[in-house]
Write a protein that holds these residues in place. Structure first.
Motif, mmCIF file in Angstrom:
data_model
loop_
_atom_site.group_PDB
_atom_site.id
_atom_site.type_symbol
_atom_site.label_atom_id
_atom_site.label_comp_id
_atom_site.label_asym_id
_atom_site.label_seq_id
_atom_site.Cartn_x
_atom_site.Cartn_y
_atom_site.Cartn_z
ATOM 1 N N TYR A 172 42.971 34.409 39.155
ATOM 2 C CA TYR A 172 44.287 35.036 39.151
ATOM 3 C C TYR A 172 44.152 36.498 38.756
ATOM 4 C CZ TYR A 172 46.060 30.390 39.804
ATOM 5 O OH TYR A 172 46.314 29.156 40.334
ATOM 6 N N LEU A 173 44.898 37.321 39.450
ATOM 7 C CA LEU A 173 44.820 38.769 39.296
ATOM 8 C C LEU A 173 46.161 39.319 38.851
ATOM 9 C CD1 LEU A 173 43.196 39.526 42.788
ATOM 10 C CD2 LEU A 173 41.994 38.825 40.695
ATOM 11 N N GLU A 174 46.099 40.425 38.110
ATOM 12 C CA GLU A 174 47.307 41.187 37.806
ATOM 13 C C GLU A 174 47.180 42.541 38.484
ATOM 14 O OE1 GLU A 174 50.008 42.461 33.977
ATOM 15 O OE2 GLU A 174 47.843 42.764 33.844
ATOM 16 N N LYS A 175 48.211 42.944 39.204
ATOM 17 C CA LYS A 175 48.176 44.234 39.885
ATOM 18 C C LYS A 175 48.428 45.354 38.897
ATOM 19 C CE LYS A 175 49.674 46.548 44.100
ATOM 20 N NZ LYS A 175 50.473 46.429 45.340
ATOM 21 N N SER A 176 47.584 46.359 38.942
ATOM 22 C CA SER A 176 47.721 47.495 38.037
ATOM 23 C C SER A 176 48.879 48.389 38.459
ATOM 24 C CB SER A 176 46.426 48.310 38.032
ATOM 25 O OG SER A 176 46.602 49.529 37.348
ATOM 26 N N GLY A 177 49.529 48.970 37.467
ATOM 27 C CA GLY A 177 50.603 49.916 37.757
ATOM 28 C C GLY A 177 50.116 51.350 37.825
ATOM 29 N N VAL B 129 37.898 44.457 45.768
ATOM 30 C CA VAL B 129 37.111 44.685 44.555
ATOM 31 C C VAL B 129 38.089 44.800 43.387
ATOM 32 C CG1 VAL B 129 35.478 46.203 43.362
ATOM 33 C CG2 VAL B 129 35.289 45.855 45.835
ATOM 34 N N VAL B 130 37.874 43.998 42.331
ATOM 35 C CA VAL B 130 38.805 43.970 41.200
ATOM 36 C C VAL B 130 38.065 44.226 39.898
ATOM 37 C CG1 VAL B 130 40.305 42.372 42.438
ATOM 38 C CG2 VAL B 130 38.604 41.472 40.834
ATOM 39 N N HIS B 131 38.817 44.657 38.905
ATOM 40 C CA HIS B 131 38.267 44.879 37.570
ATOM 41 C C HIS B 131 38.249 43.560 36.797
ATOM 42 C CE1 HIS B 131 38.928 46.162 33.213
ATOM 43 N NE2 HIS B 131 37.695 46.518 33.505
ATOM 44 N N VAL B 132 37.139 43.269 36.117
ATOM 45 C CA VAL B 132 37.028 42.058 35.300
ATOM 46 C C VAL B 132 37.337 42.429 33.854
ATOM 47 C CG1 VAL B 132 35.522 40.188 34.530
ATOM 48 C CG2 VAL B 132 35.305 41.089 36.849
ATOM 49 N N LYS B 133 38.370 41.829 33.278
ATOM 50 C CA LYS B 133 38.801 42.186 31.927
ATOM 51 C C LYS B 133 38.053 41.392 30.854
ATOM 52 C CE LYS B 133 42.916 43.610 31.092
ATOM 53 N NZ LYS B 133 44.380 43.687 30.827
ATOM 54 N N ASN B 134 36.783 41.107 31.134
ATOM 55 C CA ASN B 134 35.935 40.416 30.174
ATOM 56 C C ASN B 134 34.497 40.750 30.512
ATOM 57 O OD1 ASN B 134 34.376 38.427 28.749
ATOM 58 N ND2 ASN B 134 36.202 37.164 28.582
ATOM 59 N N THR B 135 33.802 41.422 29.599
ATOM 60 C CA THR B 135 32.427 41.832 29.873
ATOM 61 C C THR B 135 31.412 40.777 29.450
ATOM 62 O OG1 THR B 135 32.326 43.003 27.747
ATOM 63 C CG2 THR B 135 32.966 44.286 29.693
ATOM 64 N N GLY B 136 31.883 39.610 28.973
ATOM 65 C CA GLY B 136 30.975 38.516 28.637
ATOM 66 C C GLY B 136 30.323 37.935 29.873
ATOM 67 N N ARG B 137 29.411 37.015 29.676
ATOM 68 C CA ARG B 137 28.668 36.455 30.800
ATOM 69 C C ARG B 137 29.567 35.632 31.724
ATOM 70 N NH1 ARG B 137 23.160 34.489 27.592
ATOM 71 N NH2 ARG B 137 22.295 36.580 27.273
ATOM 72 N N LYS C 6 40.594 53.112 40.517
ATOM 73 C CA LYS C 6 39.752 52.774 41.658
ATOM 74 C C LYS C 6 39.981 51.333 42.105
ATOM 75 C CE LYS C 6 36.021 56.031 40.634
ATOM 76 N NZ LYS C 6 34.567 56.197 40.336
ATOM 77 N N THR C 7 40.286 50.446 41.152
ATOM 78 C CA THR C 7 40.584 49.053 41.479
ATOM 79 C C THR C 7 42.068 48.804 41.244
ATOM 80 O OG1 THR C 7 39.953 48.404 39.223
ATOM 81 C CG2 THR C 7 38.277 48.195 40.940
ATOM 82 N N CYS C 8 42.693 48.111 42.167
ATOM 83 C CA CYS C 8 44.139 47.890 42.083
ATOM 84 C C CYS C 8 44.511 46.654 41.266
ATOM 85 C CB CYS C 8 44.719 47.740 43.492
ATOM 86 S SG CYS C 8 44.564 49.212 44.511
ATOM 87 N N TYR C 9 43.514 45.784 40.983
ATOM 88 C CA TYR C 9 43.814 44.517 40.324
ATOM 89 C C TYR C 9 42.863 44.266 39.159
ATOM 90 C CZ TYR C 9 46.371 43.518 44.648
ATOM 91 O OH TYR C 9 47.229 43.571 45.729
ATOM 92 N N ASP C 10 43.356 43.508 38.161
ATOM 93 C CA ASP C 10 42.543 42.996 37.062
ATOM 94 C C ASP C 10 42.412 41.494 37.211
ATOM 95 O OD1 ASP C 10 42.211 45.438 35.537
ATOM 96 O OD2 ASP C 10 44.321 45.242 34.972
ATOM 97 N N LEU C 11 41.209 40.969 37.013
ATOM 98 C CA LEU C 11 40.994 39.527 37.010
ATOM 99 C C LEU C 11 41.322 39.011 35.614
ATOM 100 C CD1 LEU C 11 37.940 37.716 38.613
ATOM 101 C CD2 LEU C 11 39.106 36.841 36.596
#
Length: 234
Positions: A50-55, A30-38, A60-65
């Motif tokens: 592609y994901l970026e791993k959070s530091g 489960v990853v965080h989406v860095k865009n709340t658009g449709r 709760k989520t380790c990655y950003d989309l």
């Protein structure tokens, strides 16, 4: 703008605006989406993302989309990237000659604009919008109705009346597109506001970006078309 720790994954589903289910190294994540658009035309089951791993170990989520492949095209969909890319470009000498000040998040009237700038005896405001909606090689904004966007454009016009310069700057989060146009079919009020603003003297600027799985950089100007493209809109 550079990302650290970029990983390729497969998109599965998006339960809500903020999270997505992906397959990373054969395991569900489960990853965080860095865009709340449709982003409905981008986040399709099976798409490469592609994901970026959070530091931050407490998240709760380790990655950003941060990006997605649409056919042969790589599109950055990080909603925070446009402002950062614009600021880096300005700092490297882009946008205005002789710039003496660039201040982010500046309140004027009833709006908070993305940037305020000064250069010699000139001063102005810039509102930055990220563009991810592409169809047949052209790009459009917005991908969903945006009353806030209309308000910003209208207040850019008000800035002109007080002696400021004003610009709407569209950061196209991909490269090699034919033109940018307001998405009149999705939100005609935004298109009307942009055309009125252009007539009053607000600069409408669009630049595309070179996008890689771990970076995004402003590349070159994109043609802006404010009239006559309604039949192509999404």
């Amino acid at each position: 703008m550079q990302y650290d720790n970029s990983y390729r994954a497969t998109f599965l589903s998006r339960p809500n605006r903020f999270i997505a289910n992906v397959l990373l190294d054969g395991k569900p994540e489960v990853v965080h989406v860095k865009n709340t658009g449709r982003c409905r035309e981008l986040l399709l089951p099976g798409a490469n993302v592609y994901l970026e791993k959070s530091g931050n170990p407490d998240r709760k989520t380790c990655y950003d989309l941060i990006a997605v492949e649409k056919g042969a095209r790589l599109i950055n969909m990080d909603a925070q990237a446009p402002n950062r890319v614009f600021a880096e470009w300005v700092g490297a000498g882009g946008f205005q000659d002789g710039l003496t000040l660039l201040r982010p998040e500046t309140t004027w009237g009833n709006s908070r604009f993305d940037f305020y700038w000064e250069a010699s005896n000139r001063r102005g405001f810039v509102e930055v919008k990220g563009v991810t909606l592409e169809e047949d090689g052209a790009v459009y904004f917005p991908d969903a109705p945006t009353a806030r966007g209309v308000k910003h454009v209208e207040e850019l016009c008000a800035c002109l009346e007080q002696g400021y310069e004003a610009a709407l700057f569209l950061v196209v989060q991909m490269e090699g597109v034919a033109f940018w146009a307001p998405n009149d079919r999705t939100h005609p009020a935004f298109g009307t506001a942009v055309r009125r603003a252009a007539e009053r003297g607000v600069q409408i600027l669009a630049w595309d970006c070179k996008v890689t799985p771990d970076s995004i950089t402003l590349r070159r100007p994109v043609s802006v078309r404010l009239h006559g493209v309604q039949e192509n809109l999404c």
